[in-house]
Design a protein around this motif. Structure first.
Motif, PDB file in Angstrom:
ATOM      1  N   TYR A   1      11.240   2.406  -2.030  1.00 19.54           N
ATOM      2  CA  TYR A   1      10.550   1.236  -1.458  1.00 19.54           C
ATOM      3  C   TYR A   1      10.262   0.220  -2.563  1.00 19.54           C
ATOM      4  O   TYR A   1       9.104  -0.017  -2.914  1.00 19.54           O
ATOM      5  CB  TYR A   1       9.260   1.674  -0.788  1.00 19.54           C
ATOM      6  N   PHE A   2      11.312  -0.353  -3.104  1.00 19.73           N
ATOM      7  CA  PHE A   2      11.140  -1.200  -4.285  1.00 19.73           C
ATOM      8  C   PHE A   2      11.043  -2.684  -3.918  1.00 19.73           C
ATOM      9  O   PHE A   2      11.812  -3.191  -3.114  1.00 19.73           O
ATOM     10  CB  PHE A   2      12.306  -0.991  -5.247  1.00 19.73           C
TER      11      PHE A   2
ATOM     12  N   ASN B   1       5.087   3.575   0.492  1.00 17.58           N
ATOM     13  CA  ASN B   1       5.842   3.971   1.690  1.00 17.58           C
ATOM     14  C   ASN B   1       6.376   2.727   2.412  1.00 17.58           C
ATOM     15  O   ASN B   1       6.112   1.587   2.001  1.00 17.58           O
ATOM     16  CB  ASN B   1       4.983   4.841   2.637  1.00 17.58           C
ATOM     17  N   GLN B   2       7.080   2.989   3.476  1.00 16.24           N
ATOM     18  CA  GLN B   2       7.709   1.892   4.223  1.00 16.24           C
ATOM     19  C   GLN B   2       6.668   0.918   4.768  1.00 16.24           C
ATOM     20  O   GLN B   2       6.837  -0.291   4.700  1.00 16.24           O
ATOM     21  CB  GLN B   2       8.537   2.476   5.384  1.00 16.24           C
ATOM     22  N   SER B   3       5.568   1.448   5.274  1.00 20.48           N
ATOM     23  CA  SER B   3       4.621   0.527   5.914  1.00 20.48           C
ATOM     24  C   SER B   3       3.923  -0.340   4.865  1.00 20.48           C
ATOM     25  O   SER B   3       3.638  -1.514   5.115  1.00 20.48           O
ATOM     26  CB  SER B   3       3.631   1.262   6.824  1.00 20.48           C
ATOM     27  N   GLN B   4       3.676   0.210   3.666  1.00 25.12           N
ATOM     28  CA  GLN B   4       3.098  -0.635   2.604  1.00 25.12           C
ATOM     29  C   GLN B   4       4.107  -1.707   2.171  1.00 25.12           C
ATOM     30  O   GLN B   4       3.743  -2.865   1.971  1.00 25.12           O
ATOM     31  CB  GLN B   4       2.666   0.228   1.416  1.00 25.12           C
ATOM     32  N   LEU B   5       5.370  -1.309   2.058  1.00 29.77           N
ATOM     33  CA  LEU B   5       6.411  -2.279   1.690  1.00 29.77           C
ATOM     34  C   LEU B   5       6.511  -3.381   2.755  1.00 29.77           C
ATOM     35  O   LEU B   5       6.565  -4.574   2.428  1.00 29.77           O
ATOM     36  CB  LEU B   5       7.763  -1.560   1.541  1.00 29.77           C
ATOM     37  N   ASP B   6       6.492  -2.974   4.014  1.00 30.53           N
ATOM     38  CA  ASP B   6       6.549  -3.961   5.107  1.00 30.53           C
ATOM     39  C   ASP B   6       5.351  -4.907   5.034  1.00 30.53           C
ATOM     40  O   ASP B   6       5.476  -6.106   5.262  1.00 30.53           O
ATOM     41  CB  ASP B   6       6.544  -3.254   6.475  1.00 30.53           C
ATOM     42  N   ASN B   7       4.205  -4.320   4.727  1.00 33.81           N
ATOM     43  CA  ASN B   7       2.989  -5.116   4.622  1.00 33.81           C
ATOM     44  C   ASN B   7       3.105  -6.149   3.490  1.00 33.81           C
ATOM     45  O   ASN B   7       2.767  -7.324   3.654  1.00 33.81           O
ATOM     46  CB  ASN B   7       1.821  -4.151   4.347  1.00 33.81           C
TER      47      ASN B   7
ATOM     48  N   VAL C   1      10.976   1.964 -17.423  1.00 36.77           N
ATOM     49  CA  VAL C   1      10.524   1.236 -16.227  1.00 36.77           C
ATOM     50  C   VAL C   1       9.072   0.779 -16.385  1.00 36.77           C
ATOM     51  O   VAL C   1       8.229   1.503 -16.903  1.00 36.77           O
ATOM     52  CB  VAL C   1      10.696   2.138 -14.971  1.00 36.77           C
ATOM     53  N   ASP C   2       8.797  -0.457 -15.935  1.00 39.08           N
ATOM     54  CA  ASP C   2       7.428  -0.987 -15.995  1.00 39.08           C
ATOM     55  C   ASP C   2       6.677  -0.799 -14.682  1.00 39.08           C
ATOM     56  O   ASP C   2       5.462  -0.678 -14.668  1.00 39.08           O
ATOM     57  CB  ASP C   2       7.459  -2.503 -16.286  1.00 39.08           C
ATOM     58  N   MET C   3       7.398  -0.843 -13.579  1.00 42.47           N
ATOM     59  CA  MET C   3       6.714  -0.838 -12.276  1.00 42.47           C
ATOM     60  C   MET C   3       7.476   0.033 -11.284  1.00 42.47           C
ATOM     61  O   MET C   3       8.686  -0.119 -11.123  1.00 42.47           O
ATOM     62  CB  MET C   3       6.602  -2.282 -11.754  1.00 42.47           C
ATOM     63  N   GLY C   4       6.766   0.928 -10.621  1.00 46.98           N
ATOM     64  CA  GLY C   4       7.375   1.824  -9.636  1.00 46.98           C
ATOM     65  C   GLY C   4       7.432   1.193  -8.250  1.00 46.98           C
ATOM     66  O   GLY C   4       7.190  -0.013  -8.080  1.00 46.98           O
ATOM     67  N   PRO C   5       7.741   2.001  -7.245  1.00 47.00           N
ATOM     68  CA  PRO C   5       7.885   1.498  -5.873  1.00 47.00           C
ATOM     69  C   PRO C   5       6.555   1.335  -5.151  1.00 47.00           C
ATOM     70  O   PRO C   5       5.521   1.780  -5.645  1.00 47.00           O
ATOM     71  CB  PRO C   5       8.686   2.625  -5.205  1.00 47.00           C
ATOM     72  N   ALA C   6       6.618   0.750  -3.966  1.00 50.32           N
ATOM     73  CA  ALA C   6       5.488   0.815  -3.031  1.00 50.32           C
ATOM     74  C   ALA C   6       5.398   2.258  -2.537  1.00 50.32           C
ATOM     75  O   ALA C   6       6.369   3.012  -2.600  1.00 50.32           O
ATOM     76  CB  ALA C   6       5.720  -0.143  -1.868  1.00 50.32           C
TER      77      ALA C   6
END
Ligand code: UN1
Length: 494
Positions: A365-366, A328-334, A321-326
């Motif tokens: 949160y991908f 949390n939910q609020s960062q992903l929403d942002n 994998v090159d890139m992980g998730p955000a």
């Protein structure tokens, strides 16, 4: 049952007064609870500050080289524990394992570097204007230091603050981000194992309002060192102002890379990929804007888009994998909100833009690595820090315009230029107004032995790391020793 972790106060792991806990979940798999941590409040903060205040009486008198030896030993322990701590960090923060190793490595580097300072801590001696008089400047510690740290570098950033504070002879209360307390527990445990005496280092977990606010308002705290958003930094700054607490702020960035026609384009593309999408764009140093000269614009955007499409997003412990998730939910929403704004404002979405779903993606949160081209200086995504894998690309017609565009930001943390022309490189290095500048590498990747920090809304003039960190955690005392046996009056004509 997930393991429960406690606060560290006066040399012991203790439950919060309230006796409640919160969960730390893996952002790549929210079914996984990394651990449960103490929901602390003002009472725990007070106890930690009391312990730190008491411990300061002895710690400040421990010779700096001895304090530094303990730090050096802590660095050695971190080397031994690097893999375990990095794995725990990826589980709580989401970034890929090799980046988590890098995060622990920054804590090791700062430990070794600052331990060396324990044997230097140079002051000055200067000749007096009067006969038989000696004068020198020495550093003195401040007392209890409060540290409020973010989730994106869960061990590196606490270490940049705690290690120099300790070598200078201060004591510490650390409040880590609620998303990543595990790495702070690991860091504090290591310091304790290295022999840092009880009360010198304390850890209290919980939210900003429950722990951060009482910490920054406590009269016995002498300095607040904060890393996070400019919005919260402003609140910290105001809290410190009434009783003149020192305050060191390390905040946002909107870091720009300039790509000139002479640049090695493949190198610039590699740099852009790492700078924009490393750590899922969740670095304050992330490359979030790229300004490309018109002669190579089309080619650069095409190449970068093609390479970005190949990036593999997923669980940070998967080595492919090159890139992980955000985080949390609020960062992903942002992130998604800014993608919406980018589209609405007329940015050309060349790749990404969607939340990833299906299979493992449903558990975390991908987000796809996202690039907007043809961005103009009026657009919101050109201006505002997103803190996610969302890159804005704009065109310039000349070096002067490229520099002007790089400087067109409320922030001033980091910037870079890709060019093979030495005159362009030096001109940009001089004229871009940031705290960090790179030639032929992206805007991320600062090393600990140079000062770290930025201009404008990024900071309030202080620097972390390097020997400059000592200036944050010590105060100068100028000492005059008159051995003339007479009253000598400075500046007075006799
Ligand atoms: C941060 O994003 O807050 O220079 C710190 C870098 C890292 C540290 C980033 N060494 O990118």
């Amino acid at each position: 049952m997930p393991q429960a972790y406690k606060n560290f106060i006066n040399g012991e792991w203790v439950a919060s007064q309230r006796g409640e806990t919160f969960e730390d979940r893996n952002p790549a798999n929210t079914d996984e609870v990394v651990g449960v941590f103490q929901k602390s409040d003002q009472r725990d903060v007070n106890a930690a500050i009391e312990a730190a205040k008491e411990a300061y009486k002895k710690w400040r008198l421990v010779p700096a080289p001895r304090r530094a030896e303990l730090i050096y030993y802590a660095g050695q322990l971190l080397v031994k524990r690097k893999e375990d701590y990095a794995t725990a960090m990826t589980r709580e923060m989401g970034k890929v394992l090799k980046e988590s190793r890098g995060d622990v490595e920054e804590a090791i580097d700062i430990s070794y570097f600052t331990a060396g300072e324990g044997r230097r801590m140079y002051g000055q001696t200067t000749p007096s204007g009067l006969p038989n008089k000696f004068q020198m400047s020495i550093r003195q510690p401040l007392g209890v230091c409060a540290m409020i740290t973010p989730w994106n570098f869960p061990m590196a950033i606490p270490s940049w603050k705690v290690i120099p504070a300790l070598v200078c002879g201060n004591t510490v209360v650390l409040k880590p981000a609620t998303e990543t307390p595990m790495s702070s527990v690991n860091f504090i445990q290591t310091l304790a194992d290295a022999g840092i005496p009880k009360g010198v280092i304390n850890l209290v977990t919980s939210t900003g309002s429950q722990v951060g606010t009482p910490l920054m308002n406590h009269p016995d705290v002498k300095i607040v060192s904060f890393t996070g958003s400019s919005e919260v930094g402003s609140i910290v700054s105001k809290a410190c102002a009434p009783d003149f607490k020192h305050c060191s702020l390390e905040m946002g960035g909107k870091n720009c890379m300039v790509v000139m026609p002479s640049a090695k384009l493949d190198l610039a593309v590699d740099g852009a990929l790492w700078g924009a999408f490393g750590t899922t764009g969740q670095r304050c140093t992330a490359t979030s804007r790229i300004v490309v000269h018109k002669d190579v614009y089309k080619q650069f955007v095409e190449k970068l888009t093609e390479c970005t499409k190949k990036l593999k997003v997923g669980h940070g412990l998967d080595p492919t994998v090159d890139m992980g998730p955000a985080i949390n939910q609020s960062q992903l929403d942002n992130d998604l909100r800014y993608i919406g704004i980018g589209k609405k404002d007329g940015g050309r979405l060349v790749t990404g833009g969607e939340r990833l779903t299906g299979g493992i993606y449903d558990k975390g949160y991908f987000l796809q690595p996202t690039i907007f081209a043809d961005i103009t200086q009026q657009m919101t995504i050109w201006k505002e820090e997103i803190f996610g894998p969302v890159l804005s690309i704009a065109m310039c017609e000349s070096l002067e315009q490229g520099i002007e565009m790089a400087n067109d930001s409320a922030y001033g943390l980091s910037a870079s230029i890709y060019t093979q022309d030495i005159n362009e490189a030096f001109s940009a290095m001089r004229d871009v107004y940031t705290g960090i500048f790179y030639v032929n590498s992206p805007t991320i990747g600062a090393e600990v032995h140079l000062p770290f920090g930025g201009t404008k809304a990024t900071g309030n003039g202080h620097r972390e790391a390097g020997i400059q960190a000592l200036d944050v955690f010590s105060e100068w005392k100028s000492c005059y020793i008159d051995f003339s046996g007479t009253l000598q009056k400075a500046q007075i004509d006799e």
